[in-house]
Design an enzyme around this catalytic site. Structure first.
Site, PDB file in Angstrom:
ATOM      1  N   ASP A 181      -2.878   4.692  -2.466  1.00  0.00           N
ATOM      2  CA  ASP A 181      -3.821   5.385  -1.598  1.00  0.00           C
ATOM      3  C   ASP A 181      -4.229   6.732  -2.224  1.00  0.00           C
ATOM      4  O   ASP A 181      -3.382   7.447  -2.767  1.00  0.00           O
ATOM      5  CB  ASP A 181      -3.079   5.640  -0.274  1.00  0.00           C
ATOM      6  CG  ASP A 181      -3.972   6.115   0.846  1.00  0.00           C
ATOM      7  OD1 ASP A 181      -4.861   5.365   1.239  1.00  0.00           O
ATOM      8  OD2 ASP A 181      -3.758   7.245   1.325  1.00  0.00           O
ATOM      9  N   ASP A 240       0.861  -1.180   0.000  1.00  0.00           N
ATOM     10  CA  ASP A 240       0.000   0.000   0.000  1.00  0.00           C
ATOM     11  C   ASP A 240       0.898   1.230   0.000  1.00  0.00           C
ATOM     12  O   ASP A 240       1.730   1.385   0.894  1.00  0.00           O
ATOM     13  CB  ASP A 240      -0.863  -0.042   1.277  1.00  0.00           C
ATOM     14  CG  ASP A 240      -2.149   0.739   1.153  1.00  0.00           C
ATOM     15  OD1 ASP A 240      -2.134   1.786   0.503  1.00  0.00           O
ATOM     16  OD2 ASP A 240      -3.155   0.288   1.737  1.00  0.00           O
ATOM     17  N   HIS A 254     -10.909  -1.707   4.605  1.00  0.00           N
ATOM     18  CA  HIS A 254     -10.652  -1.254   5.976  1.00  0.00           C
ATOM     19  C   HIS A 254     -11.296   0.096   6.306  1.00  0.00           C
ATOM     20  O   HIS A 254     -11.223   0.540   7.444  1.00  0.00           O
ATOM     21  CB  HIS A 254      -9.134  -1.157   6.175  1.00  0.00           C
ATOM     22  CG  HIS A 254      -8.523  -0.124   5.276  1.00  0.00           C
ATOM     23  ND1 HIS A 254      -8.484  -0.266   3.897  1.00  0.00           N
ATOM     24  CD2 HIS A 254      -7.971   1.080   5.539  1.00  0.00           C
ATOM     25  CE1 HIS A 254      -7.925   0.807   3.364  1.00  0.00           C
ATOM     26  NE2 HIS A 254      -7.603   1.642   4.331  1.00  0.00           N
ATOM     27  N   ASP A 255     -11.878   0.755   5.314  1.00  0.00           N
ATOM     28  CA  ASP A 255     -12.529   2.046   5.548  1.00  0.00           C
ATOM     29  C   ASP A 255     -14.054   1.921   5.538  1.00  0.00           C
ATOM     30  O   ASP A 255     -14.750   2.910   5.738  1.00  0.00           O
ATOM     31  CB  ASP A 255     -12.154   3.049   4.436  1.00  0.00           C
ATOM     32  CG  ASP A 255     -10.673   3.399   4.444  1.00  0.00           C
ATOM     33  OD1 ASP A 255     -10.074   3.432   5.529  1.00  0.00           O
ATOM     34  OD2 ASP A 255     -10.128   3.660   3.350  1.00  0.00           O
ATOM     35  N   GLU A 302      -6.708   4.048  -5.535  1.00  0.00           N
ATOM     36  CA  GLU A 302      -7.933   4.410  -4.807  1.00  0.00           C
ATOM     37  C   GLU A 302      -8.399   5.782  -5.300  1.00  0.00           C
ATOM     38  O   GLU A 302      -7.688   6.769  -5.160  1.00  0.00           O
ATOM     39  CB  GLU A 302      -7.652   4.456  -3.306  1.00  0.00           C
ATOM     40  CG  GLU A 302      -8.904   4.679  -2.482  1.00  0.00           C
ATOM     41  CD  GLU A 302      -8.613   5.166  -1.068  1.00  0.00           C
ATOM     42  OE1 GLU A 302      -9.459   4.947  -0.191  1.00  0.00           O
ATOM     43  OE2 GLU A 302      -7.547   5.773  -0.831  1.00  0.00           O
TER      44      GLU A 302
HETATM   45  C1  GLC Z   1      -7.261   6.166   2.275  1.00  0.00           C
HETATM   46  C2  GLC Z   1      -7.112   5.004   3.220  1.00  0.00           C
HETATM   47  C3  GLC Z   1      -7.580   5.415   4.581  1.00  0.00           C
HETATM   48  C4  GLC Z   1      -6.728   6.575   5.043  1.00  0.00           C
HETATM   49  C5  GLC Z   1      -6.720   7.707   4.032  1.00  0.00           C
HETATM   50  C6  GLC Z   1      -5.610   8.666   4.296  1.00  0.00           C
HETATM   51  O1  GLC Z   1      -8.585   6.499   2.053  1.00  0.00           O
HETATM   52  O2  GLC Z   1      -7.761   3.888   2.719  1.00  0.00           O
HETATM   53  O3  GLC Z   1      -7.547   4.371   5.509  1.00  0.00           O
HETATM   54  O4  GLC Z   1      -7.186   7.063   6.275  1.00  0.00           O
HETATM   55  O5  GLC Z   1      -6.520   7.253   2.728  1.00  0.00           O
HETATM   56  O6  GLC Z   1      -4.386   8.090   3.993  1.00  0.00           O
END
Ligand code: GLC
Length: 539
Positions: free
Chosen positions: A194, A98, A309-310, A236
């Site tokens: 990310d 990641d 995880h979010d 993402e």
């Molecule tokens: C992404 C991650 C999340 C994190 C955010 C900031 O959305 O999946 O868990 O808090 O980025 O890095």
């Protein structure tokens, strides 16, 4: 990645903090992951997406990196990591790291230096202004924090301990290339990027997502690091439209293999986003799934997911985690996995882990929960505490982060510590891996079968490359689609409701590949679908 291999992969996502603790400190670790590789192999996933394991003060559980090239001591060391990589490779499992490129931790050496004076050579690694504008942080409140010693504001789209890197600075970009190449040389097989859609931002024009330089940045990342190598990539992108997703994932443009888009998964967000969820209808979901399946066909590539995880646990969110726990979890799995794209399974999803409910706000660990509480309840008074807590129970990120439920022993077999970093969900007594493996009718075996069908059965090509066509559109609670190529038609029929629904459909001599109930109630012309029943039929 070459040879279109990413199109055949199934990814299992691990949140290391909550997966398996081998040291007894109540926090998961790398050796814990290594010890469970056979479990992942048994499920059939061939990729692991490892949430961040780099050095970090853990304010956002590793998404706040203080050294990109060192392992978090909480999780182990570089030897443990190399061992994980080797053991995974022995089993044919690949590892995807990641990468958090939008920001670092405020504890990163670069930021500490940057903060020390305006003249410091690292100052321009971050974004500083004399006056803030009104851009809001994704975690609530202003995206600007004042630094008293140098009398300027720095920009942070997430927590104030997560300062944004300055992607307009070529020196930063070079550092990032070097870092990515360091991990490629170590032998990793993929990257999840990310919040990648934030890199091209133009702050003074208040452009945050999908900025004008975004695709140029990603193309250069590709050219200077993973491009042409045996590496799978996914970005993402909360703000991706179909057009954007095609730009990222069209192989000719040399950017990424695919992105995570969130249109389906934010359908039930309400007035204050995730904190005020509303009911989702089958038609809304069906339309969005269809839009992305047809939209990227032959032009890009989809990722397929319902959990990470979010996000809250999908069986609690769109299923029924009590009366129809197994049925609804299996229906959701079937609905998503039979589409075209690369499926991602989040740890515990395959055994139907559910949301959790702690009675006090202080029991929650997630930085987003606490900063949003401050913003929405304390500072602005937009929500009452009770309303906000209801949002946390339904949508808070800690729902996904409770320790993995391995068995019905102490702390669900996650850890021998007295205190796990986040309390175990009390339902581990019956929802756990040991039970799931023993019971051949469990949710686990539906996931396993879905992976088998995709990767190893005679239907593999149809599932990976077949056409997608919506069917049974006249039924408001049914989501149906057909996958087809010159060899097979495969019909997926899912009841996205608690109602029993009669559907005109001829089963005839079609082969039943999957059914989340014991049998089908049918006559010559129709089938009676039970609550959350899902069928996969091939012919
Ligand atoms: C992404 C991650 C999340 C994190 C955010 C900031 O959305 O999946 O868990 O808090 O980025 O890095």
């Amino acid at each position: 990645m070459k040879n279109h291999e990413w199109k055949k992969s199934v990814v299992y996502q691990i949140y290391p903090k909550s997966f398996k603790d081998t040291t007894g400190n109540g926090v998961g670790d790398i050796r814990g992951i290594t010890s469970k590789l056979d479990y992942i192999n048994n499920l059939g996933a061939d990729f692991i997406w490892l949430c961040p394991i780099y050095k970090s003060p853990m304010r956002d559980n590793g998404y706040d990196i203080s050294d990109y090239m060192a392992i978090n001591e909480l999780y182990g060391d570089m030897d443990d990591f190399v061992e994980l990589l080797e053991e995974a490779h022995k089993r044919g499992i690949k590892i995807m790291m990641d990468l958090v490129l939008n920001h670092t931790s405020s504890e990163h050496k670069w930021f500490k230096e940057a903060k020390s004076s305006k003249e410091n050579k690292y100052r321009d690694y971050y974004i500083w202004r004399d006056k803030p504008n009104d851009i809001q942080s994704i975690f609530g409140g202003s995206a600007w924090a004042f630094d008293e010693s140098t009398n300027q504001y720095y920009f942070h789209l997430f927590d104030k301990t997560q300062p944004d890197l300055n992607w307009e600075n070529p020196v930063v970009i070079k550092e990032i290339y070097q870092m990515i190449n360091f991990w490629i040389e170590k032998g990793v097989d993929g990257f999840r990027f990310d919040v990648i859609d934030l890199l091209g931002k133009e702050i003074d024009k208040k452009i945050v997502e999908n900025g004008p330089t975004l695709h140029k940045i990603i193309h250069s990342l590709n050219e200077n690091t993973f491009g042409g190598k045996h590496i799978m990539t996914v970005g993402e992108t909360w703000g991706a439209t179909i057009e954007e997703a095609i730009k990222y994932s069209d192989p000719k443009r040399k950017e990424l293999n695919m992105v995570f888009q969130f249109e389906h998964i934010t359908l039930d967000w309400g007035k204050y986003g995730k904190w005020t969820p509303k009911k989702i209808t089958a038609q809304e979901l069906r339309d969005v799934l269809k839009k992305w399946q047809l939209g990227l066909k032959d032009k890009g590539w989809n990722s397929l997911f319902l959990c990470n995880h979010d996000l809250p646990r999908i069986v609690s969110r769109w299923g029924d985690d009590e009366k129809y726990h197994a049925e609804s979890a299996k229906m959701l799995a079937i609905l998503i996995h039979m589409q075209q794209g690369t499926p991602f399974i989040y740890q515990g999803e395959e055994i139907g882990m559910t949301n959790v409910r702690y009675n006090e706000l202080s029991k929650y660990e997630d930085v987003e929960i606490h900063s949003s509480y401050k913003d929405l309840v304390l500072d602005s008074g937009k929500m009452t505490k009770d309303e906000f807590m209801d949002g946390v129970y339904k949508m808070g990120r800690d729902n996904a982060r409770t320790p993995m439920q391995w068995d019905d022993g102490l702390n669900a077999g996650f850890s021998i510590s007295k205190n796990t970093w986040l309390p175990v969900n009390p339902n581990y007594k019956y929802i756990n891996v040991a039970n799931s493996l023993q019971n051949k009718e469990s949710i686990f075996y539906t996931y396993k079968e879905l992976i088998y069908l995709r990767k190893h059965s005679c239907y593999s090509q149809t599932i990976i490359n077949g056409e997608y066509e919506p069917i049974l559109l006249e039924y408001k609670d049914i989501i149906g689609y057909r996958r087809k190529d010159s060899n097979y038609n495969i019909d997926i029929i899912a009841n996205f409701s608690k109602n029993t629904i009669k559907v005109d459909y001829l089963v005839e001599d079609k082969k039943l590949l999957l059914n989340n109930y014991k049998g089908i109630d049918l006559d010559e012309k129709s089938i009676l679908l039970m609550p959350f029943q899902a069928l996969v039929l091939a012919y």
